[in-house]
Design a protein around this motif. Structure first.
Motif, PDB file in Angstrom:
ATOM      1  N   VAL A 167       0.913  -1.186   0.052  1.00 26.93           N
ATOM      2  CA  VAL A 167       0.090  -0.052   0.218  1.00 26.93           C
ATOM      3  C   VAL A 167       0.664   1.199   0.185  1.00 26.93           C
ATOM      4  CG1 VAL A 167      -1.609   1.275   1.385  1.00 26.93           C
ATOM      5  CG2 VAL A 167      -2.096  -1.217   1.083  1.00 26.93           C
ATOM      6  N   GLU A 168       2.039   1.234   0.646  1.00 25.06           N
ATOM      7  CA  GLU A 168       3.012   2.250   0.670  1.00 25.06           C
ATOM      8  C   GLU A 168       3.317   2.605  -0.685  1.00 25.06           C
ATOM      9  OE1 GLU A 168       4.946   2.135   5.189  1.00 25.06           O
ATOM     10  OE2 GLU A 168       5.817   1.298   3.618  1.00 25.06           O
ATOM     11  N   ALA A 169       3.831   1.597  -1.383  1.00 20.63           N
ATOM     12  CA  ALA A 169       4.229   1.683  -2.746  1.00 20.63           C
ATOM     13  C   ALA A 169       3.334   2.245  -3.616  1.00 20.63           C
ATOM     14  CB  ALA A 169       4.616   0.362  -3.344  1.00 20.63           C
ATOM     15  N   MET A 170       1.773   1.575  -3.652  1.00 17.59           N
ATOM     16  CA  MET A 170       0.842   2.196  -4.450  1.00 17.59           C
ATOM     17  C   MET A 170       0.748   3.681  -4.157  1.00 17.59           C
ATOM     18  SD  MET A 170      -1.763  -0.999  -3.753  1.00 17.59           S
ATOM     19  CE  MET A 170      -3.097  -0.620  -4.924  1.00 17.59           C
ATOM     20  N   ALA A 171       0.618   4.227  -2.814  1.00 16.46           N
ATOM     21  CA  ALA A 171       0.550   5.494  -2.531  1.00 16.46           C
ATOM     22  C   ALA A 171       1.709   6.534  -3.208  1.00 16.46           C
ATOM     23  CB  ALA A 171       0.613   5.843  -0.845  1.00 16.46           C
ATOM     24  N   GLU A 177      -7.124   5.829  -3.156  1.00 14.31           N
ATOM     25  CA  GLU A 177      -8.247   4.787  -2.648  1.00 14.31           C
ATOM     26  C   GLU A 177      -7.858   3.545  -2.874  1.00 14.31           C
ATOM     27  OE1 GLU A 177     -12.602   5.472  -3.099  1.00 14.31           O
ATOM     28  OE2 GLU A 177     -12.315   3.858  -4.404  1.00 14.31           O
ATOM     29  N   VAL A 178      -7.722   2.557  -1.877  1.00 12.67           N
ATOM     30  CA  VAL A 178      -7.353   1.205  -1.934  1.00 12.67           C
ATOM     31  C   VAL A 178      -8.725   0.489  -1.499  1.00 12.67           C
ATOM     32  CG1 VAL A 178      -4.956   1.298  -1.797  1.00 12.67           C
ATOM     33  CG2 VAL A 178      -6.345   0.751   0.322  1.00 12.67           C
ATOM     34  N   THR A 179      -8.934  -0.713  -2.232  1.00 12.00           N
ATOM     35  CA  THR A 179      -9.827  -1.654  -1.804  1.00 12.00           C
ATOM     36  C   THR A 179      -9.269  -3.003  -1.433  1.00 12.00           C
ATOM     37  OG1 THR A 179     -11.633  -0.624  -3.272  1.00 12.00           O
ATOM     38  CG2 THR A 179     -11.857  -2.882  -2.430  1.00 12.00           C
ATOM     39  N   LEU A 180      -9.457  -3.545  -0.097  1.00 11.12           N
ATOM     40  CA  LEU A 180      -8.807  -4.608   0.374  1.00 11.12           C
ATOM     41  C   LEU A 180      -9.592  -5.906  -0.026  1.00 11.12           C
ATOM     42  CD1 LEU A 180      -7.938  -3.584   3.986  1.00 11.12           C
ATOM     43  CD2 LEU A 180      -6.565  -3.265   1.815  1.00 11.12           C
ATOM     44  N   LEU A 181      -9.274  -7.049  -0.699  1.00 12.07           N
ATOM     45  CA  LEU A 181      -9.938  -7.928  -1.336  1.00 12.07           C
ATOM     46  C   LEU A 181      -9.665  -9.422  -0.630  1.00 12.07           C
ATOM     47  CD1 LEU A 181      -9.151  -7.498  -5.056  1.00 12.07           C
ATOM     48  CD2 LEU A 181     -11.164  -6.874  -3.637  1.00 12.07           C
ATOM     49  N   GLY A 182     -10.642 -10.150  -0.295  1.00 12.87           N
ATOM     50  CA  GLY A 182     -10.568 -11.588   0.260  1.00 12.87           C
ATOM     51  C   GLY A 182     -11.910 -12.026   0.162  1.00 12.87           C
ATOM     52  N   GLN A 183     -11.866 -13.515   0.066  1.00 14.20           N
ATOM     53  CA  GLN A 183     -13.450 -13.997   0.061  1.00 14.20           C
ATOM     54  C   GLN A 183     -14.029 -13.804   1.497  1.00 14.20           C
ATOM     55  OE1 GLN A 183     -11.273 -15.017  -2.490  1.00 14.20           O
ATOM     56  NE2 GLN A 183     -13.180 -14.819  -3.696  1.00 14.20           N
ATOM     57  N   ASN A 184     -13.288 -13.817   2.427  1.00 10.24           N
ATOM     58  CA  ASN A 184     -13.797 -13.299   3.793  1.00 10.24           C
ATOM     59  C   ASN A 184     -12.808 -12.516   4.419  1.00 10.24           C
ATOM     60  OD1 ASN A 184     -14.949 -13.123   6.249  1.00 10.24           O
ATOM     61  ND2 ASN A 184     -14.592 -15.162   6.714  1.00 10.24           N
ATOM     62  N   VAL A 185     -12.659 -11.143   4.164  1.00  5.58           N
ATOM     63  CA  VAL A 185     -11.654 -10.371   4.648  1.00  5.58           C
ATOM     64  C   VAL A 185     -11.589 -10.222   6.038  1.00  5.58           C
ATOM     65  CG1 VAL A 185     -11.664  -8.978   2.665  1.00  5.58           C
ATOM     66  CG2 VAL A 185     -13.201  -8.336   4.258  1.00  5.58           C
ATOM     67  N   ASN A 186     -12.707 -10.365   7.056  1.00 11.43           N
ATOM     68  CA  ASN A 186     -12.583 -10.272   8.330  1.00 11.43           C
ATOM     69  C   ASN A 186     -12.172 -11.537   9.202  1.00 11.43           C
ATOM     70  OD1 ASN A 186     -15.255 -11.044   7.776  1.00 11.43           O
ATOM     71  ND2 ASN A 186     -16.212  -9.440   8.961  1.00 11.43           N
ATOM     72  N   SER A 187     -11.887 -12.771   8.307  1.00 11.18           N
ATOM     73  CA  SER A 187     -11.052 -13.442   9.070  1.00 11.18           C
ATOM     74  C   SER A 187      -9.821 -13.393   8.663  1.00 11.18           C
ATOM     75  CB  SER A 187     -11.662 -15.052   8.612  1.00 11.18           C
ATOM     76  OG  SER A 187     -11.453 -15.273   7.428  1.00 11.18           O
ATOM     77  N   ASP A 206      -3.988   2.603   7.842  1.00  8.70           N
ATOM     78  CA  ASP A 206      -4.697   4.121   7.957  1.00  8.70           C
ATOM     79  C   ASP A 206      -3.604   5.225   8.024  1.00  8.70           C
ATOM     80  OD1 ASP A 206      -6.765   6.090   8.643  1.00  8.70           O
ATOM     81  OD2 ASP A 206      -5.766   6.455  10.376  1.00  8.70           O
ATOM     82  N   PRO A 207      -2.408   5.178   8.649  1.00  7.37           N
ATOM     83  CA  PRO A 207      -1.351   6.016   8.557  1.00  7.37           C
ATOM     84  C   PRO A 207      -0.709   6.508   7.181  1.00  7.37           C
ATOM     85  CG  PRO A 207      -1.322   4.936  10.554  1.00  7.37           C
ATOM     86  CD  PRO A 207      -1.986   3.982   9.512  1.00  7.37           C
ATOM     87  N   VAL A 208      -0.825   5.672   6.342  1.00 12.35           N
ATOM     88  CA  VAL A 208       0.041   5.487   5.165  1.00 12.35           C
ATOM     89  C   VAL A 208      -0.332   6.727   4.694  1.00 12.35           C
ATOM     90  CG1 VAL A 208       0.291   4.611   2.752  1.00 12.35           C
ATOM     91  CG2 VAL A 208       0.145   3.062   5.010  1.00 12.35           C
ATOM     92  N   GLU A 209       0.684   7.718   4.409  1.00 15.44           N
ATOM     93  CA  GLU A 209       0.518   8.788   3.629  1.00 15.44           C
ATOM     94  C   GLU A 209       0.156   8.954   2.247  1.00 15.44           C
ATOM     95  OE1 GLU A 209       0.959  12.864   3.972  1.00 15.44           O
ATOM     96  OE2 GLU A 209       1.259  11.684   5.560  1.00 15.44           O
ATOM     97  N   GLY A 210      -0.710   9.733   1.808  1.00 16.41           N
ATOM     98  CA  GLY A 210      -1.374   9.683   0.539  1.00 16.41           C
ATOM     99  C   GLY A 210      -2.591   8.904   0.316  1.00 16.41           C
ATOM    100  N   ILE A 211      -2.982   7.644   0.947  1.00 12.25           N
ATOM    101  CA  ILE A 211      -4.158   7.132   1.247  1.00 12.25           C
ATOM    102  C   ILE A 211      -5.307   7.714   1.699  1.00 12.25           C
ATOM    103  CG2 ILE A 211      -5.103   4.850   1.610  1.00 12.25           C
ATOM    104  CD1 ILE A 211      -3.025   4.782  -0.585  1.00 12.25           C
ATOM    105  N   GLU A 212      -6.205   8.126   1.008  1.00 12.91           N
ATOM    106  CA  GLU A 212      -7.417   8.926   1.585  1.00 12.91           C
ATOM    107  C   GLU A 212      -8.485   7.944   1.908  1.00 12.91           C
ATOM    108  OE1 GLU A 212      -7.033  12.238   1.896  1.00 12.91           O
ATOM    109  OE2 GLU A 212      -5.196  12.356   1.116  1.00 12.91           O
ATOM    110  N   ARG A 424      -9.716  23.307  -0.005  1.00 12.66           N
ATOM    111  CA  ARG A 424      -9.897  21.854   0.810  1.00 12.66           C
ATOM    112  C   ARG A 424      -8.530  21.891   1.469  1.00 12.66           C
ATOM    113  NH1 ARG A 424     -12.983  18.087   0.005  1.00 12.66           N
ATOM    114  NH2 ARG A 424     -11.182  16.555   0.512  1.00 12.66           N
ATOM    115  N   ALA A 425      -8.702  21.210   2.664  1.00 14.21           N
ATOM    116  CA  ALA A 425      -7.610  20.713   3.699  1.00 14.21           C
ATOM    117  C   ALA A 425      -6.555  19.938   2.930  1.00 14.21           C
ATOM    118  CB  ALA A 425      -7.719  20.124   4.968  1.00 14.21           C
ATOM    119  N   GLY A 426      -5.477  20.101   3.049  1.00 12.72           N
ATOM    120  CA  GLY A 426      -4.268  19.364   2.296  1.00 12.72           C
ATOM    121  C   GLY A 426      -4.471  18.007   2.548  1.00 12.72           C
ATOM    122  N   ALA A 427      -3.967  17.156   1.398  1.00 14.33           N
ATOM    123  CA  ALA A 427      -3.963  15.636   1.545  1.00 14.33           C
ATOM    124  C   ALA A 427      -3.217  15.094   2.645  1.00 14.33           C
ATOM    125  CB  ALA A 427      -3.389  15.030   0.126  1.00 14.33           C
ATOM    126  N   ARG A 428      -3.641  14.012   3.249  1.00 15.73           N
ATOM    127  CA  ARG A 428      -2.995  13.334   4.097  1.00 15.73           C
ATOM    128  C   ARG A 428      -1.469  12.911   3.742  1.00 15.73           C
ATOM    129  NH1 ARG A 428      -4.456   9.326   7.138  1.00 15.73           N
ATOM    130  NH2 ARG A 428      -4.836   7.942   5.599  1.00 15.73           N
TER     131      ARG A 428
END
Length: 428
Positions: A167-171, A177-187, A206-212, A424-428
């Protein structure tokens, strides 16, 4: 998940020197990434495969490849039924495609072991500012109607530190915006040598800079815990939208589906979500016409839909999938006309509540991530709110930008408004 896999296939082909052809007939390689969740997907794919057969006949040197869940589900017969196919591979063997295409011999090959993550492969994203992140593959549930465990295998989680790095590399590459994928993500994380939890993953990202914005799909009601719900309330990047599949409002049918929760347990989860997130957008999946579903069972589904008041729902007529327990049920099969009539009633109720829920945004100013031009009016723009509502609006913002839009009207599907040109406030 299939869209994620397709982006990884395109990225891998780019790395091999391939370029996308403007037309199928001009391609040296025709590659299908297949889904097998519903019978309609199979039928559409077979039609496309017929065209590939004709093009292969016209140009024998053309390579035809079939990947994904459908290929995995018919692995024992794919080359016998479709001898013109050169390579076939399951979701866990996408990386083998590169090995096949760079080999000296292009004799027919099949790769169907459950190994590896497509998340390790290079990606070619459809939108540079949005990205999919595969946090796990496979599923340990045994829902009676679902083919996924047999096509994607047992659940395997990726290490938490590896996901943070991705995710840091993507940012750094411009993803907002990232979407986390899994057949059952909360397990997520229960199978790792050092156990982790899905809530912990959210807090690490959440703290990754640039991911809103952080989204995810799909959770299972049996594993929806308070720590995940609190993450929505406490973390700035986690969006105010939860997709919580219902499938049926009848406890009897849920048991037949092997969903491992009943009606009341599901409603308790909804109550806990709304206690912490009063303004949350809730969406769901519902299957109509599962074998044995009576009118009384269906009425219970309508009652739950009425009580919850979803912002949106994906509704499906039951489709038997080969190799699943439900496909072998011979008693209580619901006639197709009855399924269709029930579906019509369900959709009408879902849309009525969706309209009512959408109206709460009228008069509010909401943050919109711009995705492109409106599909109905090229003079206007289209984007999506944190609540996962599509917005068509007039304004100057460009794709990939966050902007504020005042909502002026709402339907069950979309919101409409005008951009507010405020600082607008600056990006995170």
């Amino acid at each position: 998940m299939n869209e994620h896999d397709s982006e990884r296939m395109k990225g891998m082909l780019d790395a091999l020197g391939y370029a996308e052809a403007p037309e199928r007939a001009e391609a040296d390689l025709i590659l299908f990434n297949t889904c097998s969740i519903r019978e309609t997907a199979d039928s559409r794919f077979i039609t496309h495969l017929g065209e590939a057969k004709r093009l292969k006949r016209e140009q024998p040197g053309r390579v035809v490849g079939v990947g994904g869940c459908w290929a995995q589900s018919v692995k024992e017969e794919v080359f016998e039924r479709f001898p013109f196919v050169d390579v076939a591979f399951g979701p866990g063997q996408v990386h083998k495609l590169a090995e096949f295409l760079t080999s000296d011999s292009l004799s027919a090959q099949g790769y169907f072991e459950f190994e590896g993550f497509t998340g390790h492969l290079p990606a070619r994203r459809e939108r540079p500012y949005q990205g999919w992140v595969q946090i796990s593959v496979g599923c340990n549930c045994n829902c009676a109607y679902c083919i996924v465990p047999s096509t994607r295998g047992r659940e395997v989680s990726r290490p938490l530190s590896e996901l943070v790095q991705e995710v840091e590399a993507m940012a750094a590459d411009g993803v907002r915006e990232v979407t986390l994928l899994g057949q059952n993500v909360n397990s997520y994380g229960r199978d790792l040598p050092v156990r982790a939890s899905f809530a912990e993953l959210l807090r690490q990202l959440d703290p990754v800079e640039g991911i809103e914005r952080i989204r995810y799909t799909s959770p299972h009601p049996k594993d929806m815990r308070e720590d995940v719900i609190r993450a929505h309330a406490e973390l700035a990047s986690v969006c105010e939208h939860i997709h919580l599949p219902l499938q049926s409002g009848s406890s009897r049918i849920l048991k037949a589906m092997r969903r491992t929760y009943d009606r009341q347990r599901y409603l308790d989860r909804v109550a806990m979500i709304r206690e912490h997130l009063p303004d949350v957008s809730l969406s769901t999946d519902i299957i109509v016409g599962f074998p044995g579903e009576t009118e009384a069972d269906f009425a219970e589904t309508l009652e739950v839909v009425d009580e919850v008041g979803y912002d949106s729902a994906f509704t499906f007529i039951f489709s038997p999938r080969r190799g699943t327990e439900a496909a072998a049920i011979a008693h209580g099969v619901v006639p197709h006309p009855v399924k269709v009539e029930r579906m019509e009633r369900l959709v009408e109720l879902v849309q009525r509540h969706a309209r009512e829920r959408a109206r709460r945004f009228v008069g509010r100013t909401v943050e919109v991530l711009v995705e492109g031009s409106s599909r109905t009016d090229e003079e206007r723009m289209r984007g999506r709110t944190r609540h996962n509502k599509v917005v068509n609006f007039g304004g100057l913002a460009q794709p990939g930008e966050l902007t504020d839009v005042e909502i002026l009207s709402a339907t069950s599907q979309t919101l409409a408004g005008e951009e507010r040109l405020v600082a607008r406030a600056g990006a995170r």
